[in-house]
Design a protein around this motif. Structure first.
Motif, PDB file in Angstrom:
ATOM      1  N   UNK A  97       0.854  -1.191   0.000  1.00 42.54           N
ATOM      2  CA  UNK A  97       0.000   0.000   0.000  1.00 42.54           C
ATOM      3  C   UNK A  97       0.890   1.241   0.000  1.00 42.54           C
ATOM      4  N   UNK A  98       0.482   2.257  -0.781  1.00 43.80           N
ATOM      5  CA  UNK A  98       1.294   3.475  -0.940  1.00 43.80           C
ATOM      6  C   UNK A  98       0.418   4.720  -0.964  1.00 43.80           C
ATOM      7  N   UNK A  99       1.047   5.853  -0.679  1.00 40.66           N
ATOM      8  CA  UNK A  99       0.473   7.168  -0.940  1.00 40.66           C
ATOM      9  C   UNK A  99       1.366   7.808  -1.995  1.00 40.66           C
ATOM     10  N   UNK A 100       0.752   8.263  -3.094  1.00 44.15           N
ATOM     11  CA  UNK A 100       1.517   8.907  -4.166  1.00 44.15           C
ATOM     12  C   UNK A 100       0.572   9.747  -5.008  1.00 44.15           C
ATOM     13  N   UNK A 114       6.270   8.786  -3.682  1.00 41.90           N
ATOM     14  CA  UNK A 114       5.459   8.833  -2.470  1.00 41.90           C
ATOM     15  C   UNK A 114       6.071   8.020  -1.347  1.00 41.90           C
ATOM     16  N   UNK A 115       5.194   7.393  -0.519  1.00 45.35           N
ATOM     17  CA  UNK A 115       5.704   6.607   0.604  1.00 45.35           C
ATOM     18  C   UNK A 115       4.820   5.390   0.864  1.00 45.35           C
ATOM     19  N   UNK A 116       5.421   4.396   1.507  1.00 42.48           N
ATOM     20  CA  UNK A 116       4.737   3.138   1.806  1.00 42.48           C
ATOM     21  C   UNK A 116       3.935   3.256   3.101  1.00 42.48           C
ATOM     22  N   UNK A 117       2.841   2.502   3.157  1.00 42.25           N
ATOM     23  CA  UNK A 117       2.015   2.354   4.352  1.00 42.25           C
ATOM     24  C   UNK A 117       1.964   0.860   4.644  1.00 42.25           C
ATOM     25  N   UNK A 118       2.498   0.437   5.785  1.00 43.37           N
ATOM     26  CA  UNK A 118       2.619  -0.991   6.126  1.00 43.37           C
ATOM     27  C   UNK A 118       1.303  -1.547   6.658  1.00 43.37           C
ATOM     28  N   UNK A 119       0.260  -1.401   5.883  1.00 47.19           N
ATOM     29  CA  UNK A 119      -1.082  -1.814   6.277  1.00 47.19           C
ATOM     30  C   UNK A 119      -1.232  -3.322   6.092  1.00 47.19           C
ATOM     31  N   UNK A 120      -1.708  -4.041   7.108  1.00 39.60           N
ATOM     32  CA  UNK A 120      -1.941  -5.479   6.934  1.00 39.60           C
ATOM     33  C   UNK A 120      -3.057  -5.722   5.912  1.00 39.60           C
ATOM     34  N   UNK A 121      -3.070  -6.902   5.302  1.00 36.98           N
ATOM     35  CA  UNK A 121      -4.159  -7.234   4.377  1.00 36.98           C
ATOM     36  C   UNK A 121      -5.511  -7.155   5.083  1.00 36.98           C
TER      37      UNK A 121
END
Length: 165
Positions: A97-100, A114-121
């Motif tokens: 998952x990312x924000x960009x 952008x940057x990564x978001x370490x969101x679980x499935x």
């Protein structure tokens, strides 16, 4: 509660929260254009939970904080300086998952912006808060809160915030 933060730029007028799996075939402009050039394609991805629009439709760069967990919240100072809040959007995450900027959605991780978001499935409910950064006195433009989806109604509009009447 987990947190990620970053400055995210766009020349396409939209920053987004997205996950890579539905876009593994997007490897160049032609394949990106087939999926995301027009509002109908964007709405299709919003409805399936693969993209969440975060920004106001202007080009530029803004500072984002993303918080996720069982009950993520704004700080007291952020709460006092919310200019507008979105209705919840659905995000179904599997991996990556990312924000960009929307123009940076790609199946190729080597091209990430952008940057990564370490969101679980899982199935998530996402709200975006536009912050009055000047009044807050901090370089912070958007706070994105992600909590487990509990079956609520989800927004599917390309613009996350209603325009004042």
């Amino acid at each position: 509660m987990a947190v990620a933060r970053g400055l995210v730029a766009t020349d396409a007028g939209m920053q987004v929260l997205w996950h890579r799996k539905p876009f593994t075939h997007v490897v160049d402009y032609d394949t990106w254009e087939e999926e995301l050039l027009d509002d109908a394609g964007i709405v299709r991805h919003i409805e399936t939970g693969s993209v969440v629009p975060l920004s106001t439709g202007m080009d530029g760069a803004w500072e984002f904080i993303v918080r996720w967990g069982e009950d993520p919240a704004l700080t007291e100072a952020e709460e006092q300086h919310v200019a507008v809040k979105s209705e919840p959007y659905l995000l179904i995450s599997e991996t990556d998952v990312r924000v960009s900027g929307i123009e940076h959605i790609t199946g190729n991780a080597e091209e990430d912006e952008g940057f990564a978001v370490s969101l679980p499935p899982g199935r998530w409910s996402v709200t975006t808060h536009l912050i009055d950064a000047e009044a807050l006195g901090e370089a912070l433009d958007f706070v994105v809160l992600i909590k487990p989806d509990r079956g609520e109604q989800h927004r599917t509009d390309v613009q996350p915030f209603d325009r004042p009447q």
